[in-house]
Design a protein around this motif. Structure first.
Motif, PDB file in Angstrom:
ATOM      1  N   ARG A  98       0.836  -1.203   0.000  1.00  0.00           N
ATOM      2  CA  ARG A  98       0.000   0.000   0.000  1.00  0.00           C
ATOM      3  C   ARG A  98       0.875   1.259   0.000  1.00  0.00           C
ATOM      4  O   ARG A  98       0.613   2.215  -0.731  1.00  0.00           O
ATOM      5  CB  ARG A  98      -0.944  -0.019   1.204  1.00  0.00           C
ATOM      6  N   ALA A  99       1.951   1.243   0.789  1.00  0.00           N
ATOM      7  CA  ALA A  99       2.848   2.403   0.852  1.00  0.00           C
ATOM      8  C   ALA A  99       3.536   2.638  -0.495  1.00  0.00           C
ATOM      9  O   ALA A  99       3.723   3.793  -0.905  1.00  0.00           O
ATOM     10  CB  ALA A  99       3.885   2.217   1.956  1.00  0.00           C
ATOM     11  N   ILE A 101       2.304   2.069  -3.390  1.00  0.00           N
ATOM     12  CA  ILE A 101       1.303   2.710  -4.250  1.00  0.00           C
ATOM     13  C   ILE A 101       1.105   4.157  -3.820  1.00  0.00           C
ATOM     14  O   ILE A 101       1.157   5.076  -4.652  1.00  0.00           O
ATOM     15  CB  ILE A 101      -0.029   1.934  -4.205  1.00  0.00           C
ATOM     16  N   ASP A 102       0.893   4.368  -2.531  1.00  0.00           N
ATOM     17  CA  ASP A 102       0.634   5.727  -2.030  1.00  0.00           C
ATOM     18  C   ASP A 102       1.795   6.680  -2.298  1.00  0.00           C
ATOM     19  O   ASP A 102       1.576   7.868  -2.533  1.00  0.00           O
ATOM     20  CB  ASP A 102       0.344   5.694  -0.518  1.00  0.00           C
ATOM     21  N   CYS A 103       3.023   6.181  -2.263  1.00  0.00           N
ATOM     22  CA  CYS A 103       4.213   7.022  -2.452  1.00  0.00           C
ATOM     23  C   CYS A 103       4.707   7.017  -3.897  1.00  0.00           C
ATOM     24  O   CYS A 103       5.737   7.619  -4.197  1.00  0.00           O
ATOM     25  CB  CYS A 103       5.339   6.568  -1.521  1.00  0.00           C
ATOM     26  N   ASP A 104       3.971   6.332  -4.780  1.00  0.00           N
ATOM     27  CA  ASP A 104       4.348   6.238  -6.192  1.00  0.00           C
ATOM     28  C   ASP A 104       5.799   5.758  -6.317  1.00  0.00           C
ATOM     29  O   ASP A 104       6.615   6.351  -7.023  1.00  0.00           O
ATOM     30  CB  ASP A 104       4.150   7.580  -6.893  1.00  0.00           C
ATOM     31  N   GLN A 150      11.271   7.811  -3.692  1.00  0.00           N
ATOM     32  CA  GLN A 150       9.919   7.333  -3.401  1.00  0.00           C
ATOM     33  C   GLN A 150       9.947   5.984  -2.672  1.00  0.00           C
ATOM     34  O   GLN A 150       9.091   5.723  -1.828  1.00  0.00           O
ATOM     35  CB  GLN A 150       9.104   7.197  -4.704  1.00  0.00           C
ATOM     36  N   ALA A 154       8.336   5.253   0.894  1.00  0.00           N
ATOM     37  CA  ALA A 154       7.395   4.151   1.116  1.00  0.00           C
ATOM     38  C   ALA A 154       7.832   3.285   2.292  1.00  0.00           C
ATOM     39  O   ALA A 154       6.995   2.880   3.118  1.00  0.00           O
ATOM     40  CB  ALA A 154       7.268   3.311  -0.150  1.00  0.00           C
ATOM     41  N   GLU A 161       3.767   2.883  10.083  1.00  0.00           N
ATOM     42  CA  GLU A 161       2.519   2.157  10.338  1.00  0.00           C
ATOM     43  C   GLU A 161       2.786   0.895  11.156  1.00  0.00           C
ATOM     44  O   GLU A 161       2.029   0.549  12.053  1.00  0.00           O
ATOM     45  CB  GLU A 161       1.836   1.784   9.022  1.00  0.00           C
TER      46      GLU A 161
END
Length: 168
Positions: A98-99, A101-104, A150, A154, A161
């Motif tokens: 998920r990280a 993806i979120d951080c590209d 990136q 991430a 988290e």
């Protein structure tokens, strides 16, 4: 004088992504990477350099990251392997996935599976104190598109988290 007999085929039992697998008469010279890709259809780990230099084939073997191209499949007999396909819980992505993806944290995506697996290990090993430490412990994974800022972001996000929810 005793004679040692060499067989070119081995039977393997291993746990891959939580599933027990039995493989019969596997060529004793096949790498773990080729076993995963060609025998089990798990193509997430990529064959990049095939010499252990790029990290595209990184998988977890008994919880430790290894280059799948450098490990003989026979050495994984009786052990547990986790590939990028085994990280998600159903439709719920692993926090590192998920990280990313979120951080590209990818461009072409070729190195991404190895980067993700290595990031999971980096976090589990506790090597996320700062950017320098993350870069050092992720240095075995090459990104030819240069998404390193990136990727570090991430790893930091997923590590943060992980610290908030240690029981994952």
């Amino acid at each position: 004088m005793s004679t040692v007999e060499f067989t070119d085929r081995v039977d393997l039992r291993l746990r891959v992504n939580g599933v027990d697998r039995q493989l019969d008469a596997v060529d004793a010279r096949v790498s773990l990477l080729d076993l995963l890709r060609e025998h089990l259809g798990l193509t997430g780990a990529k064959k990049g350099c095939n010499h252990g230099e790029c990290g595209a084939c990184t998988v977890l073997l008994d919880g430790r990251r290894v280059n799948g191209c450098l490990v003989l499949a026979a050495a994984a007999d009786g052990r547990e392997v986790v590939t990028v396909e085994g990280l998600a819980q159903g439709e719920q992505l692993h926090p590192v996935q998920r990280a990313f993806i979120d951080c590209d944290a990818f461009q072409c995506g070729f190195c991404t599976p190895g980067q993700v697996i290595s990031a999971v290990a980096c976090i589990d090993e506790g090597h996320t104190t700062d950017e320098h430490e993350i870069r050092e412990w992720m240095s075995g994974n090459i990104c030819r598109c240069s998404s390193y800022p990136q990727i570090v972001e991430a790893v930091q996000a997923a590590a943060s988290e992980h610290e908030r929810t240690p029981s994952r």
